[in-house]
Design a protein around this motif. Structure first.
Motif, PDB file in Angstrom:
ATOM      1  N   LEU A   1     -11.652 -14.062  -3.931  1.00  0.00           N
ATOM      2  CA  LEU A   1     -11.647 -14.271  -2.228  1.00  0.00           C
ATOM      3  C   LEU A   1     -10.368 -14.975  -1.827  1.00  0.00           C
ATOM      4  N   MET A   2      -9.799 -16.108  -2.484  1.00  0.00           N
ATOM      5  CA  MET A   2      -8.744 -16.601  -1.922  1.00  0.00           C
ATOM      6  C   MET A   2      -7.501 -15.612  -2.014  1.00  0.00           C
ATOM      7  N   LEU A   3      -7.469 -14.701  -3.005  1.00  0.00           N
ATOM      8  CA  LEU A   3      -6.390 -13.786  -2.870  1.00  0.00           C
ATOM      9  C   LEU A   3      -6.453 -12.917  -1.933  1.00  0.00           C
ATOM     10  N   MET A   4      -7.669 -12.289  -1.713  1.00  0.00           N
ATOM     11  CA  MET A   4      -7.843 -11.593  -0.514  1.00  0.00           C
ATOM     12  C   MET A   4      -7.383 -12.064   0.982  1.00  0.00           C
ATOM     13  N   GLY A   5      -7.697 -13.298   1.085  1.00  0.00           N
ATOM     14  CA  GLY A   5      -7.432 -14.078   2.169  1.00  0.00           C
ATOM     15  C   GLY A   5      -5.458 -13.844   2.494  1.00  0.00           C
ATOM     16  N   VAL A   6      -5.002 -14.414   1.185  1.00  0.00           N
ATOM     17  CA  VAL A   6      -3.751 -14.153   1.276  1.00  0.00           C
ATOM     18  C   VAL A   6      -2.976 -12.987   1.685  1.00  0.00           C
ATOM     19  N   GLU A   7      -3.732 -11.931   1.198  1.00  0.00           N
ATOM     20  CA  GLU A   7      -3.156 -10.528   1.505  1.00  0.00           C
ATOM     21  C   GLU A   7      -3.344 -10.305   3.060  1.00  0.00           C
ATOM     22  N   LEU A   8      -4.494 -10.753   3.541  1.00  0.00           N
ATOM     23  CA  LEU A   8      -4.591 -10.720   5.219  1.00  0.00           C
ATOM     24  C   LEU A   8      -3.590 -11.249   5.752  1.00  0.00           C
ATOM     25  N   MET A   9      -3.133 -12.487   5.244  1.00  0.00           N
ATOM     26  CA  MET A   9      -2.090 -13.214   6.072  1.00  0.00           C
ATOM     27  C   MET A   9      -0.613 -12.484   5.997  1.00  0.00           C
ATOM     28  N   LEU A  10      -0.523 -11.899   4.799  1.00  0.00           N
ATOM     29  CA  LEU A  10       0.725 -11.020   4.620  1.00  0.00           C
ATOM     30  C   LEU A  10       0.857  -9.845   5.459  1.00  0.00           C
ATOM     31  N   ASN A  11      -0.649  -9.185   5.679  1.00  0.00           N
ATOM     32  CA  ASN A  11      -0.718  -8.160   6.479  1.00  0.00           C
ATOM     33  C   ASN A  11      -0.454  -8.439   8.086  1.00  0.00           C
ATOM     34  N   ALA A  12      -0.908  -9.719   8.637  1.00  0.00           N
ATOM     35  CA  ALA A  12      -0.376 -10.165   9.728  1.00  0.00           C
ATOM     36  C   ALA A  12       0.788 -10.227   9.939  1.00  0.00           C
ATOM     37  N   VAL A  13       1.593 -10.728   9.065  1.00  0.00           N
ATOM     38  CA  VAL A  13       3.265 -10.819   9.152  1.00  0.00           C
ATOM     39  C   VAL A  13       3.866  -9.583   9.186  1.00  0.00           C
ATOM     40  N   ASN A  14       3.243  -8.423   8.668  1.00  0.00           N
ATOM     41  CA  ASN A  14       3.769  -7.023   8.624  1.00  0.00           C
ATOM     42  C   ASN A  14       3.612  -6.564   9.954  1.00  0.00           C
ATOM     43  N   ILE A  15       2.482  -6.898  10.381  1.00  0.00           N
ATOM     44  CA  ILE A  15       2.253  -6.195  12.108  1.00  0.00           C
ATOM     45  C   ILE A  15       3.264  -6.901  13.002  1.00  0.00           C
ATOM     46  N   ASN A  16       3.554  -8.061  12.881  1.00  0.00           N
ATOM     47  CA  ASN A  16       4.696  -8.575  13.650  1.00  0.00           C
ATOM     48  C   ASN A  16       6.048  -7.928  13.447  1.00  0.00           C
ATOM     49  N   PHE A  17       6.339  -7.909  12.312  1.00  0.00           N
ATOM     50  CA  PHE A  17       7.709  -7.054  12.026  1.00  0.00           C
ATOM     51  C   PHE A  17       7.688  -5.781  12.541  1.00  0.00           C
ATOM     52  N   VAL A  18       6.584  -5.094  12.339  1.00  0.00           N
ATOM     53  CA  VAL A  18       6.697  -3.792  12.846  1.00  0.00           C
ATOM     54  C   VAL A  18       6.773  -3.583  14.194  1.00  0.00           C
ATOM     55  N   ALA A  19       5.749  -4.445  15.041  1.00  0.00           N
ATOM     56  CA  ALA A  19       5.838  -4.598  16.505  1.00  0.00           C
ATOM     57  C   ALA A  19       7.218  -4.933  16.952  1.00  0.00           C
ATOM     58  N   PHE A  20       7.813  -5.803  16.378  1.00  0.00           N
ATOM     59  CA  PHE A  20       8.972  -6.371  17.019  1.00  0.00           C
ATOM     60  C   PHE A  20      10.297  -5.529  16.492  1.00  0.00           C
ATOM     61  N   SER A  21      10.112  -4.554  15.660  1.00  0.00           N
ATOM     62  CA  SER A  21      11.214  -3.578  15.341  1.00  0.00           C
ATOM     63  C   SER A  21      11.533  -2.675  16.530  1.00  0.00           C
TER      64      SER A  21
END
Lengths: 101, 175
Positions: A30-50
């Motif tokens: 479950l801790m690994l899943m939490g880290v995946e969610l955080m990485l996805n949040a960063v991805n959303i920002n990258f795509v939005a600001f691109s």
């Protein structure tokens, strides 16, 4: 055209939830899943600001590489988790304390 | 497509789609946090990841959206499900399947602080408005040209990293 701020709010909330999952759960998977969610949040920002950049491909490439790193991280982490489970019979990080003494 | 959406006073459709997918994203993540069963939590994560692919589509990054579904849902999530099922065997299966929370309130408080801080800081920042993705430019061709010319070093490093991970993971997991 959705403003960048909306994407920022969604990704901030998603990052916070992933952070809460990663520090609350006493289960390595479950801790690994939490880290995946955080990485996805960063991805959303990258795509939005691109969208505001001169070449939209650069921000999207960054999120692609983050996905590759996340896949590699998940593979290694699950291998280690399975090994730990064989070793200790548990995937509770509090019970894995042999190195302490 | 966005051009005629804006022109025909149908821009609110984009907002409805955005709201739908962001609801799915946050709902799946919250379900993962509050679920008492790790397998159901993985399904919450599935909802969240697919909705994030929808958010990428709304932002005009179709290749990233497809990669998100292929890599995250088709790869990482299946790997996690296999990890759950492989670690839930023998006499310790309760221990592997059960979800134990510590410091529930404190961690939610810290998370709320983090989210509030980021959002407040985001509102104070100034940036140029998003230009809208030009549909005339072929995004996939653009990405491929970048990968093969300016970013070729990163591509090679990603390949070497994946090879290392392949060897390392199978070495660690062997009996």
């Amino acid at each position: 055209m959705i403003p960048n701020t909306y994407f920022l709010i969604i990704s901030a909330l998603l990052f916070a939830i992933g952070f809460a999952v990663a520090i609350t759960k006493k289960n390595l998977i479950l801790m690994l899943m939490g880290v995946e969610l955080m990485l996805n949040a960063v991805n959303i920002n990258f795509v939005a600001f691109s969208r505001s950049a001169e070449n939209a491909g650069h921000g999207q490439l960054f999120s692609l590489f983050i996905m590759v790193i996340a896949a590699a991280e998940a593979a290694v982490a699950l291998a280690i988790i399975l090994k730990l489970r064989d070793e200790y019979g548990s995937i509770d990080p509090d019970k894995i304390d042999e190195l302490k003494n | 497509m966005e051009e005629w959406l804006n022109a025909a006073q149908w821009a609110w459709v984009t907002y409805v789609v955005f709201g739908f997918f962001s609801l799915g994203t946050l709902g799946g993540a919250l379900y993962l946090f509050f679920s008492k069963n790790i397998l159901y939590g993985a399904y919450g994560l599935l909802t969240s990841l697919i909705s994030i692919a929808g958010l990428f589509l709304v932002a005009g990054a179709e290749f990233i959206a497809v990669s998100q579904i292929m890599i995250y849902v088709g790869g990482i999530l299946i790997l996690i499900l296999f990890g759950i099922m492989l670690s839930a065997k023998g006499k310790d299966r309760r221990d592997a399947l059960g979800v134990k929370n510590v410091n529930n309130l404190a961690s939610l408080l810290v998370a709320a602080l983090v989210a509030g801080g980021i959002i407040l800081y985001g509102f104070r920042l100034q940036w140029p408005a998003a230009k809208g993705v030009d549909q005339e430019i072929n995004q996939v061709r653009n990405l491929g040209m970048s990968l093969m010319t300016t970013e070729v070093l990163m591509l090679e490093m990603a390949g070497v990293l994946l090879l290392l991970v392949l060897i390392g993971a199978s070495y660690i997991a062997k009996k």
